[in-house]
Design a protein around this motif. Structure first.
Motif, PDB file in Angstrom:
ATOM      1  N   LEU A 161      -1.721  13.201 -10.463  1.00 23.60           N
ATOM      2  CA  LEU A 161      -2.426  11.960  -9.542  1.00 23.60           C
ATOM      3  C   LEU A 161      -2.239  10.776 -10.367  1.00 23.60           C
ATOM      4  CD1 LEU A 161      -3.733  11.219  -7.068  1.00 23.60           C
ATOM      5  CD2 LEU A 161      -5.874  11.854  -7.961  1.00 23.60           C
ATOM      6  N   ALA A 162      -2.495  10.954 -11.874  1.00 24.09           N
ATOM      7  CA  ALA A 162      -2.455   9.731 -12.462  1.00 24.09           C
ATOM      8  C   ALA A 162      -0.802   9.067 -12.600  1.00 24.09           C
ATOM      9  CB  ALA A 162      -2.751  10.006 -13.961  1.00 24.09           C
ATOM     10  N   SER A 202       0.955   5.640   0.071  1.00 25.54           N
ATOM     11  CA  SER A 202       0.261   6.913   0.099  1.00 25.54           C
ATOM     12  C   SER A 202       1.281   8.077  -0.366  1.00 25.54           C
ATOM     13  CB  SER A 202      -0.119   7.158   1.730  1.00 25.54           C
ATOM     14  OG  SER A 202      -1.128   6.332   1.815  1.00 25.54           O
ATOM     15  N   GLY A 230       2.081   3.159  -7.515  1.00 29.57           N
ATOM     16  CA  GLY A 230       0.714   2.726  -6.914  1.00 29.57           C
ATOM     17  C   GLY A 230       0.081   3.316  -6.019  1.00 29.57           C
ATOM     18  N   VAL A 231       0.213   4.656  -5.930  1.00 27.00           N
ATOM     19  CA  VAL A 231      -0.314   5.573  -4.942  1.00 27.00           C
ATOM     20  C   VAL A 231      -2.000   5.135  -4.802  1.00 27.00           C
ATOM     21  CG1 VAL A 231      -0.964   7.712  -4.189  1.00 27.00           C
ATOM     22  CG2 VAL A 231       1.342   7.285  -4.703  1.00 27.00           C
ATOM     23  N   GLU A 232      -2.175   5.165  -3.670  1.00 30.33           N
ATOM     24  CA  GLU A 232      -3.903   4.723  -3.405  1.00 30.33           C
ATOM     25  C   GLU A 232      -4.620   6.032  -2.950  1.00 30.33           C
ATOM     26  OE1 GLU A 232      -4.344   1.273  -1.025  1.00 30.33           O
ATOM     27  OE2 GLU A 232      -3.216  -0.019  -2.435  1.00 30.33           O
ATOM     28  N   THR A 233      -3.733   6.749  -1.782  1.00 27.86           N
ATOM     29  CA  THR A 233      -4.248   7.964  -1.419  1.00 27.86           C
ATOM     30  C   THR A 233      -3.238   9.091  -1.584  1.00 27.86           C
ATOM     31  OG1 THR A 233      -5.284   6.539   0.378  1.00 27.86           O
ATOM     32  CG2 THR A 233      -5.104   9.068   0.635  1.00 27.86           C
ATOM     33  N   LYS A 286       0.558  -1.168  -0.096  1.00 29.49           N
ATOM     34  CA  LYS A 286       0.040  -0.018   0.005  1.00 29.49           C
ATOM     35  C   LYS A 286       0.791   1.413   0.037  1.00 29.49           C
ATOM     36  CE  LYS A 286      -3.911  -2.017   2.250  1.00 29.49           C
ATOM     37  NZ  LYS A 286      -5.004  -2.055   3.479  1.00 29.49           N
ATOM     38  N   LYS A 341      -0.145   7.454  -9.109  1.00 29.43           N
ATOM     39  CA  LYS A 341      -0.802   6.216  -8.993  1.00 29.43           C
ATOM     40  C   LYS A 341      -0.253   4.967 -10.099  1.00 29.43           C
ATOM     41  CE  LYS A 341      -5.496   7.725  -8.093  1.00 29.43           C
ATOM     42  NZ  LYS A 341      -7.061   7.899  -8.765  1.00 29.43           N
ATOM     43  N   GLU A 342       0.251   5.498 -11.462  1.00 28.60           N
ATOM     44  CA  GLU A 342       0.876   4.403 -12.415  1.00 28.60           C
ATOM     45  C   GLU A 342       2.347   4.210 -11.744  1.00 28.60           C
ATOM     46  OE1 GLU A 342       2.149   4.296 -17.097  1.00 28.60           O
ATOM     47  OE2 GLU A 342       0.825   5.886 -16.400  1.00 28.60           O
TER      48      GLU A 342
END
Length: 214
Positions: free
Chosen positions: A32-33, A6, A40-43, A4, A36-37
Motif C-alpha cells: 500500500l505504501a 485509485s 499517488g494512490v488515494e484509495t 486522483k 501511494k508513493e
C-alpha cells in the motif's frame, strides 16, 4: 491540478497460490505504501474471497462480507461448538479464522475490502471446486468509481477486464497495469504497453521479512 488515483486489486489473480506460487511473501503494508508513493494512490480496493461457514450473509443487502461480524461469528463457533468437531474440522476452521484476521489487518492498513463468500461448485467431472469470483464486482467498481479518479492502477492480469480498461482509456482515464507477467493475458500486456509493470520485479521492495506476521 492534482490527479486522483485509485488502485483495484484482484487478489485471486495477483496473489493466487500465495508464497508457493510467488516464491516470497508479500508485505501488504509495504504494498500500500508503494502504491501511494509510486502512483499517488488515494484509495486501494482489495477484492477477495472468504469462507463464512454458514454466517448469515445477505447478498441483497450487503456488497461485501462484514469482516468484523464474521470474525466474532467464527470465534464464537469455535468456542461453543469446537468440542463437538473433529480435529480436521477444527484445523480448517482455525485456518479460515486466521484468514479473516488477515483481512482485518488489511483493513487496518487502509485497504477497502470487497469480499465475497467462497462457494463450492462441481466441475465437469463432478469434483467439488471452491471459488469466490470477484471479477464482476471489480469491473463494476471500476465503472462505478470512474468519476472519482483520473488514473487507475489495476493489479490483475485477467483478460476479462480488457473491455472495462479500454472504456476507461477511451474516457480519458490513465490506466496502469501491475501484474505478474506469467499470469497476465497477452491482450492485457498489449493494451497496457509501456504502462505495464511486472509485479515479480518488486520482490525486494515488497517482500515480508520472516519475523513479521501478517
Amino acid at each position: 491540478m492534482s490527479m486522483k488515483t485509485s488502485a483495484f486489486i484482484d487478489a485471486s489473480n495477483l496473489f493466487y497460490g500465495g508464497k508457493k506460487s510467488l516464491g516470497w511473501s508479500i508485505d501488504y503494508e509495504k504494498l500500500l505504501a508503494y502504491l501511494k508513493e509510486k502512483y499517488g494512490v488515494e484509495t486501494a480496493y482489495y477484492f477477495g474471497g472468504v469462507e463464512i461457514h454458514r454466517f448469515p450473509f445477505d447478498y441483497l443487502k450487503h456488497d461485501t462480507v462484514p469482516i468484523e461480524d464474521l470474525e466474532k461469528y467464527l470465534t464464537n463457533l469455535i468456542r461453543e461448538k469446537g468440542k463437538y468437531m473433529t480435529d480436521a474440522k477444527l484445523v480448517l476452521l482455525d485456518r479460515h479464522l486466521r484468514r479473516v484476521r488477515f483481512y482485518l489487518r488489511l483493513k487496518a492498513f487502509g485497504y477497502r475490502l470487497i469480499l465475497k463468500p467462497v462457494k463450492t461448485y462441481e466441475d465437469e467431472d463432478g469434483n467439488p471446486t471452491r471459488k469466490a469470483n470477484c471479477d464482476v464486482d471489480m469491473a463494476f467498481q471500476l465503472m462505478l468509481e470512474q468519476g472519482a479518479f483520473d488514473r487507475a492502477v489495476v493489479l490483475s492480469g485477467d483478460g476479462d477486464f480488457l473491455p472495462v480498461l479500454k472504456y476507461l482509456r477511451q474516457n480519458d482515464k490513465k490506466v496502469y497495469v501491475l501484474a505478474r507477467s506469467r499470469r497476465t493475458a497477452r491482450e492485457i500486456k498489449q493494451f497496457a504497453a509501456s504502462e505495464f509493470r511486472d509485479f515479480e520485479y518488486l520482490r525486494e521492495l515488497l517482500k515480508r521479512n520472516d519475523e513479521e506476521v501478517v
